[in-house]
Enzyme design. Structure first.
Site, mmCIF file in Angstrom:
data_model
loop_
_atom_site.group_PDB
_atom_site.id
_atom_site.type_symbol
_atom_site.label_atom_id
_atom_site.label_comp_id
_atom_site.label_asym_id
_atom_site.label_seq_id
_atom_site.Cartn_x
_atom_site.Cartn_y
_atom_site.Cartn_z
ATOM 1 N N THR A 28 -4.432 -13.068 14.379
ATOM 2 C CA THR A 28 -4.013 -12.443 15.636
ATOM 3 C C THR A 28 -4.810 -13.049 16.784
ATOM 4 O O THR A 28 -6.032 -13.149 16.710
ATOM 5 C CB THR A 28 -4.261 -10.923 15.527
ATOM 6 O OG1 THR A 28 -3.317 -10.400 14.591
ATOM 7 C CG2 THR A 28 -4.097 -10.225 16.861
ATOM 8 N N HIS A 63 2.921 -8.051 5.308
ATOM 9 C CA HIS A 63 1.506 -7.686 5.499
ATOM 10 C C HIS A 63 1.266 -6.314 4.863
ATOM 11 O O HIS A 63 1.620 -5.287 5.430
ATOM 12 C CB HIS A 63 1.205 -7.648 6.998
ATOM 13 C CG HIS A 63 -0.253 -7.581 7.351
ATOM 14 N ND1 HIS A 63 -1.247 -7.354 6.440
ATOM 15 C CD2 HIS A 63 -0.877 -7.735 8.550
ATOM 16 C CE1 HIS A 63 -2.424 -7.356 7.059
ATOM 17 N NE2 HIS A 63 -2.226 -7.594 8.337
ATOM 18 N N ASN A 118 -5.338 -4.932 4.749
ATOM 19 C CA ASN A 118 -6.203 -4.631 5.903
ATOM 20 C C ASN A 118 -6.012 -3.264 6.563
ATOM 21 O O ASN A 118 -6.259 -3.098 7.754
ATOM 22 C CB ASN A 118 -6.076 -5.741 6.963
ATOM 23 C CG ASN A 118 -6.618 -7.071 6.440
ATOM 24 O OD1 ASN A 118 -7.287 -7.095 5.417
ATOM 25 N ND2 ASN A 118 -6.339 -8.155 7.136
ATOM 26 N N TYR A 158 -3.333 -1.503 7.317
ATOM 27 C CA TYR A 158 -2.170 -1.222 8.170
ATOM 28 C C TYR A 158 -1.147 -0.381 7.386
ATOM 29 O O TYR A 158 -1.441 0.061 6.272
ATOM 30 C CB TYR A 158 -1.607 -2.535 8.731
ATOM 31 C CG TYR A 158 -2.621 -3.176 9.660
ATOM 32 C CD1 TYR A 158 -2.969 -2.542 10.864
ATOM 33 C CD2 TYR A 158 -3.299 -4.330 9.304
ATOM 34 C CE1 TYR A 158 -3.948 -3.079 11.704
ATOM 35 C CE2 TYR A 158 -4.280 -4.870 10.142
ATOM 36 C CZ TYR A 158 -4.598 -4.236 11.338
ATOM 37 O OH TYR A 158 -5.566 -4.751 12.169
ATOM 38 N N ASN A 182 -10.216 -1.097 8.789
ATOM 39 C CA ASN A 182 -9.409 -0.026 9.367
ATOM 40 C C ASN A 182 -9.509 1.283 8.587
ATOM 41 O O ASN A 182 -8.571 2.072 8.539
ATOM 42 C CB ASN A 182 -7.952 -0.466 9.552
ATOM 43 C CG ASN A 182 -7.848 -1.523 10.625
ATOM 44 O OD1 ASN A 182 -8.475 -1.402 11.683
ATOM 45 N ND2 ASN A 182 -7.080 -2.567 10.375
#
Ligand code: FNR
Length: 372
Positions: A25, A178, A181, A183, A238
């Site tokens: 990102t 994805h 991580n 999300y 996260n």
């Protein structure tokens, strides 16, 4: 002996070598549209066997950071088409990473200032990145999420399907789902963020349901040979965790073996942190994970990432522990990383001040080696 520099066919993807650019990102897409300079950035790195784009939102609801690109509006597809055409002209292969952030978002980034969505209404103790009116970026705590109603889940799966179709229209060679991580998909997978009592929570099979529904939809839409998936079994990124990561991700990869995917992408350890990061009682056994996948009939290329340097990457491929190694920060700072690894040339250092947001500085201006 296989080396990092040998070509590889991964599903429908033809890789010139086994070096991938990890998804990164960069927060340089105002209005969620990839800017013209993104085409230059990716084309500079087209000697990678595979380029994986920065995470790209599948929907407005899936947005969690300022100035990240999407794949849900025509101008976004047009912006990405500029990227894929430039990369293909440079001889590269490129997939896009499909992203829904779930609770890792902020009301300022949601339509109508809505609360971000999550498996359960549990806020993540983490930050997201906003850009103020004066153009200054800052990290802020994520907003309190609301739990998705079970009736909303088919709509989210449909958003992944639509985004995969949009990726094809934009000229990508494939997509990476994805599921890493912390999300949305990972929030469903891991027990700390999923307290649901319906068909999407509780047992491992229930927590994996969203991922598998997304995989079914995306592979049906564009063909499994153009689909990869990224998981991060133990990363605490996260604010997610699970008491039994080995059992959870063994089930996940056994189920992923159903589809003849292009690749399965594993982040080993804590993303961007220690490779030996441990969660649960015993160290995670990545060899056992791969064995479980193979035993279940999985044949996709096995991609590994996190803290790899030349030596570690060469050994992983030579010893057959991995088919592809993904490099993140080294690719930000070294557009010609493949050549530098091949020639054992020194690497440019990265500047973390220019990772997120800003202009062409720290994006397009890392030097390459002199022509041989
Ligand atoms: C990342 N990472 C990341 N991961 C991901 O799945 N999607 C993404 O969009 C991003 N974005 C991102 C941005 C920046 C600036 C960094 C440094 C990292 C994680 C990345 O893909 C990779 O897993 C880590 O950087 C570890 O690999 P390296 O850097 O040790 O090779």
């Amino acid at each position: 002996m296989t080396t990092l520099f040998d070509p590889l066919v991964a599903g429908e993807l033809k890789l010139a070598n086994r070096i991938a650019m990890a998804p990164l990102t960069r927060n340089r897409a105002p209005g969620a549209v990839p800017p013209p300079m993104a085409a230059t950035y990716y084309a500079q790195r087209a000697s990678a066997g595979l380029l994986i784009t920065e995470a790209t939102a599948i929907s407005a609801q899936g947005q969690g950071y300022a100035n990240v690109p999407g794949l849900y509006a025509p101008e976004q597809v047009a912006g990405w088409r500029r990227v894929t055409e430039t990369v293909h002209a440079a001889g590269g292969t490129i997939v896009t990473q499909l992203w829904h952030v779930g609770r890792v978002s902020h009301t300022a980034l949601q339509l109508g200032g809505a609360a971000p969505v999550a498996p359960s209404a549990i806020a993540a103790k983490t930050k997201t990145y906003l850009i103020d009116a004066d153009g200054r970026g800052r990290f802020v705590p994520t907003s309190e999420p609301r739990a998705l109603a079970i009736e909303e889940i088919p709509g989210i799966v449909a958003d992944y399907r639509r985004a995969a179709r949009a990726a094809m229209e934009a000229g990508f060679d494939g997509v990476e789902v994805h599921a890493a991580n912390g999300y949305l998909i990972d929030q469903f997978l891991r027990a700390s963020s999923n307290r649901r009592t319906d068909a999407y929570g509780g047992s491992i099979a229930n927590r994996a349901r969203l991922l598998l529904e997304v995989m079914a939809a995306v592979t049906e839409e564009i063909g499994a040979g153009r689909v990869g998936v990224r998981i991060s079994p133990v990363t605490p990124a996260n604010d997610v965790s699970d008491p039994a990561p080995q059992a959870l991700f063994t089930y996940v990869v056994e189920q992923l073996a159903r589809w003849p995917l292009a690749y399965v992408h594993i982040i080993e350890g804590a993303t961007g942190g220690p490779r030996d990061y441990q969660q649960g009682d015993t160290p995670f056994d990545y060899g056992a994970l791969r064995a479980a996948y193979t035993q279940a009939g999985g044949r996709a290329a096995w991609m590994v990432n996190n803290g790899y340097d030349r030596e570690l990457a060469m050994a992983a491929v030579a010893e057959g522990r991995a088919d592809i190694v993904a490099f993140g920060k080294a690719f930000i700072a070294n557009p010609d990383l493949v050549r530098r690894l091949r020639e054992n040339a020194p690497l440019n250092a990265w500047d973390s001040n220019t990772f997120y947001g800003g202009d062409a500085r720290g994006y397009l201006d890392y030097p390459t080696l002199e022509p041989a």
